[in-house]
Scaffold this motif. Sequence first.
Motif, short mmCIF file in Angstrom:
data_model
loop_
_atom_site.label_atom_id
_atom_site.label_comp_id
_atom_site.label_asym_id
_atom_site.label_seq_id
_atom_site.Cartn_x
_atom_site.Cartn_y
_atom_site.Cartn_z
N UNK A 53 0.84 -1.20 0.00
CA UNK A 53 0.00 0.00 0.00
C UNK A 53 0.87 1.25 0.00
N UNK A 54 0.57 2.17 -0.91
CA UNK A 54 1.38 3.38 -1.11
C UNK A 54 0.81 4.52 -0.26
N UNK A 55 1.70 5.23 0.44
CA UNK A 55 1.30 6.37 1.28
C UNK A 55 1.09 7.62 0.45
N UNK A 56 0.41 8.61 1.08
CA UNK A 56 0.35 9.94 0.50
C UNK A 56 -0.99 10.35 -0.06
N UNK A 57 -1.03 11.58 -0.60
CA UNK A 57 -2.23 12.09 -1.25
C UNK A 57 -2.30 11.55 -2.68
N UNK A 69 0.66 9.30 -4.20
CA UNK A 69 0.42 7.87 -4.44
C UNK A 69 0.80 7.50 -5.87
N UNK A 70 0.50 8.40 -6.81
CA UNK A 70 0.89 8.14 -8.19
C UNK A 70 2.42 8.09 -8.31
N UNK A 71 3.08 9.04 -7.68
CA UNK A 71 4.53 9.13 -7.78
C UNK A 71 5.25 8.12 -6.89
N UNK A 72 4.54 7.58 -5.91
CA UNK A 72 5.11 6.66 -4.91
C UNK A 72 6.27 7.35 -4.18
#
Length: 290
Positions: A103-107, A111-114
Motif C-alpha cells: 500500500x502506497x502512502x500519501x495524497x 500515491x501516483x509518484x510513490x
Amino acid sequence: MDIVENISKTIIKASTTLTDDKLKALSHAIDIEENENARWALSQILENYKVAQKTRFPLCDDTGIPHVIVELGREREISGELLNQIHEGIELGLNNLPARPMAVKGDEIERIEQSKGLYEKPGMLKPASVLIDCANDESTYKRDISPDTLNLHFILEGGGPEIRAKTYRVYHKRSFENVIDTAVDWLKESLSLLGCTPSIPSIGIGRTHYEANALMLKSIAYGNLDNQSDVEKRVTYKLNETGIGPLGFGGKTTVLGSYVNIGNQRASGVRIVAIRPACFVEPRVATLKL
C-alpha cells in the motif's frame, strides 16, 4: 459466526491454496510433457503449490490485490455493516498471512509518484470496489443462484498479469472468429512477455470497458478447468500452439485452460474485450458462504 475472522481465513486460503481442477490440470501437463526443461519447471511449480498449502505461506511474493464479488440471492440483503466487515476481514487476513506490504502512502499525487513510500502493515492495502452479482446476470457464466444465496468470493490479483492485461475495442465485422482470434492474438503477445506461465487466461466480452472487466473477473471466480466450453478449448489450443511453455522454456503447456465470459452486447460495430493472462499461481480465489 465471526464474519471478520472468517473473511480473514478466506483471504489466507485464497493466497495459499489452489483448486483441485487446477492441480489436476498441472499434474496432467507434467505427465504429457516431453521437453525436459519444461517438465522440470512444471514439477517445481507443483512442489511450490504443495509447500504453500502445507505451510500456509503465500503462493507468490506478489500476494495480490484483493477483489470481491458478492453473489446475492433475491431473499438476501447486504448492509453497510457487511461491507465494513469485508474491509476489516481483508485487512486482518493480509496482516495474518502475512502479505507483502504494497500500500502506497500519501495524497493523490504522492500515491501516483510513490514518493512517500509504503505502509509497513500489509493490511493497509485496500480492496478494489466490490462487485455484486445476482441471478439477473446473462453472461456465459450465468448461474442458478438460489434465493438464499449470499457468497463472498475473494480474488487476489497479482501485478504481473495486470501489466500484461488489455482492455480495448474490437471491430467485430459480424464475425465471432474475428473477435475471439483478436483476443487470442493479444494473449499470445502478453504470454510471451509474462515470464510466469503456464497461465489460465481470462477473457471478458461486453459493451463497456467496465462491463468487459467485470465479466472477466466473474470468469475467474466461477471458471472450472474440468468443465471447459468449446470456445475455451479453442482458445487453449491456439495458445498452446505458441510453444512458449512453462516459464518460457518451450513445450506443450503454455496455458492449462482458459476462461471466456461473454455478456450482453449492443447494436454497434465494436465489442469491448478484456483479457488477463494469469500467472502460474492464479487464479487465487476462495469463497465464504454466509
